[in-house]
Enzyme design. Structure first.
Site, PDB file in Angstrom:
ATOM      1  N   HIS A   1     -42.542  11.557 -46.831  1.00  0.00           N
ATOM      2  CA  HIS A   1     -41.276  12.250 -47.103  1.00  0.00           C
ATOM      3  C   HIS A   1     -40.145  11.232 -47.051  1.00  0.00           C
ATOM      4  O   HIS A   1     -40.148  10.315 -46.224  1.00  0.00           O
ATOM      5  CB  HIS A   1     -41.035  13.366 -46.076  1.00  0.00           C
ATOM      6  CG  HIS A   1     -39.882  14.242 -46.418  1.00  0.00           C
ATOM      7  ND1 HIS A   1     -39.857  15.017 -47.552  1.00  0.00           N
ATOM      8  CD2 HIS A   1     -38.695  14.444 -45.794  1.00  0.00           C
ATOM      9  CE1 HIS A   1     -38.699  15.682 -47.597  1.00  0.00           C
ATOM     10  NE2 HIS A   1     -37.983  15.342 -46.536  1.00  0.00           N
TER      11      HIS A   1
ATOM     12  N   CYS B   1     -39.291  15.398 -53.024  1.00  0.00           N
ATOM     13  CA  CYS B   1     -38.397  14.486 -52.300  1.00  0.00           C
ATOM     14  C   CYS B   1     -38.214  13.145 -53.005  1.00  0.00           C
ATOM     15  O   CYS B   1     -37.086  12.684 -53.191  1.00  0.00           O
ATOM     16  CB  CYS B   1     -38.861  14.288 -50.861  1.00  0.00           C
ATOM     17  SG  CYS B   1     -40.480  13.507 -50.681  1.00  0.00           S
TER      18      CYS B   1
ATOM     19  N   HIS C   1     -32.203  15.564 -48.666  1.00  0.00           N
ATOM     20  CA  HIS C   1     -33.603  15.448 -49.093  1.00  0.00           C
ATOM     21  C   HIS C   1     -34.038  16.740 -49.747  1.00  0.00           C
ATOM     22  O   HIS C   1     -33.327  17.742 -49.705  1.00  0.00           O
ATOM     23  CB  HIS C   1     -34.494  15.125 -47.894  1.00  0.00           C
ATOM     24  CG  HIS C   1     -34.482  16.183 -46.831  1.00  0.00           C
ATOM     25  ND1 HIS C   1     -35.603  16.869 -46.451  1.00  0.00           N
ATOM     26  CD2 HIS C   1     -33.472  16.678 -46.066  1.00  0.00           C
ATOM     27  CE1 HIS C   1     -35.290  17.744 -45.489  1.00  0.00           C
ATOM     28  NE2 HIS C   1     -33.998  17.632 -45.243  1.00  0.00           N
TER      29      HIS C   1
END
Length: 173
Positions: free
Chosen positions: A133, A77, A145
């Site tokens: 994240h 990510c 993402h």
């Protein structure tokens, strides 16, 4: 003198007509491009959006998740966000989601205040107060993402998983 004025008037008229044709043709091309991107990304894309960003995302969609990587062969990510930010916005970001949150962003607590290009942060590790994240906010509560299960994808902040793991958004400084 009268002939010169007539010539000037006709020249301005022809320039306006030509400019109008070019503008309409350009608008049609941009609208067609937005339509192709909307189809590829499965979301509404308009000529007013940052089409350079959406073009780039269309190339990355489906890229598999690979921890510690940041290429179209595989990415995590923060690697994905770093590459996109460098290529689209010309900004260097820290390499981890926690460092991006701490070093590169001004916090946005309310998701309704997010704008295209802002970052979105989630806590997926219950043992930490820091984000683990990160994604890039697009619009209409959607963000892009690198998901561990689906690779680079577009998700919604309204999905229960992301709603429950939300920390904040971030405006990149």
């Amino acid at each position: 003198m009268r002939r010169l004025n007539t010539f000037v008037a006709i020249s301005f008229l022809m320039t306006g007509i030509c400019f109008s044709c070019v503008t309409r043709r350009h608008t049609a091309v941009v609208s067609e491009r937005a339509g192709r991107l909307a189809s590829k990304l499965n979301m509404r894309v308009t000529p007013e959006d940052n089409l350079k960003l959406y073009d780039m995302l269309a190339k990355w969609i489906g890229t598999p998740y690979r921890a510690g990587q940041s290429s179209r062969k595989g990415t995590d990510c923060s690697g994905f966000v770093s590459v996109i930010y460098k290529q689209i916005y010309g900004k260097e970001l820290a390499r981890s989601s926690a460092a991006m949150w701490q070093l590169n962003c001004r916090t946005v607590k309310n998701p309704a205040k997010l704008r295209e290009g802002d970052l979105v942060f989630f806590r997926t590790n219950r043992n930490s107060k820091l984000p683990s994240h990160v994604g890039i906010y697009l619009k209409d509560r959607k963000f892009v993402h690198a998901s561990t299960s689906r690779g680079v994808t577009i998700s919604s902040l309204d999905e229960p998983y992301y709603r429950n793991h939300w920390i904040s958004g971030g405006v990149v400084k």
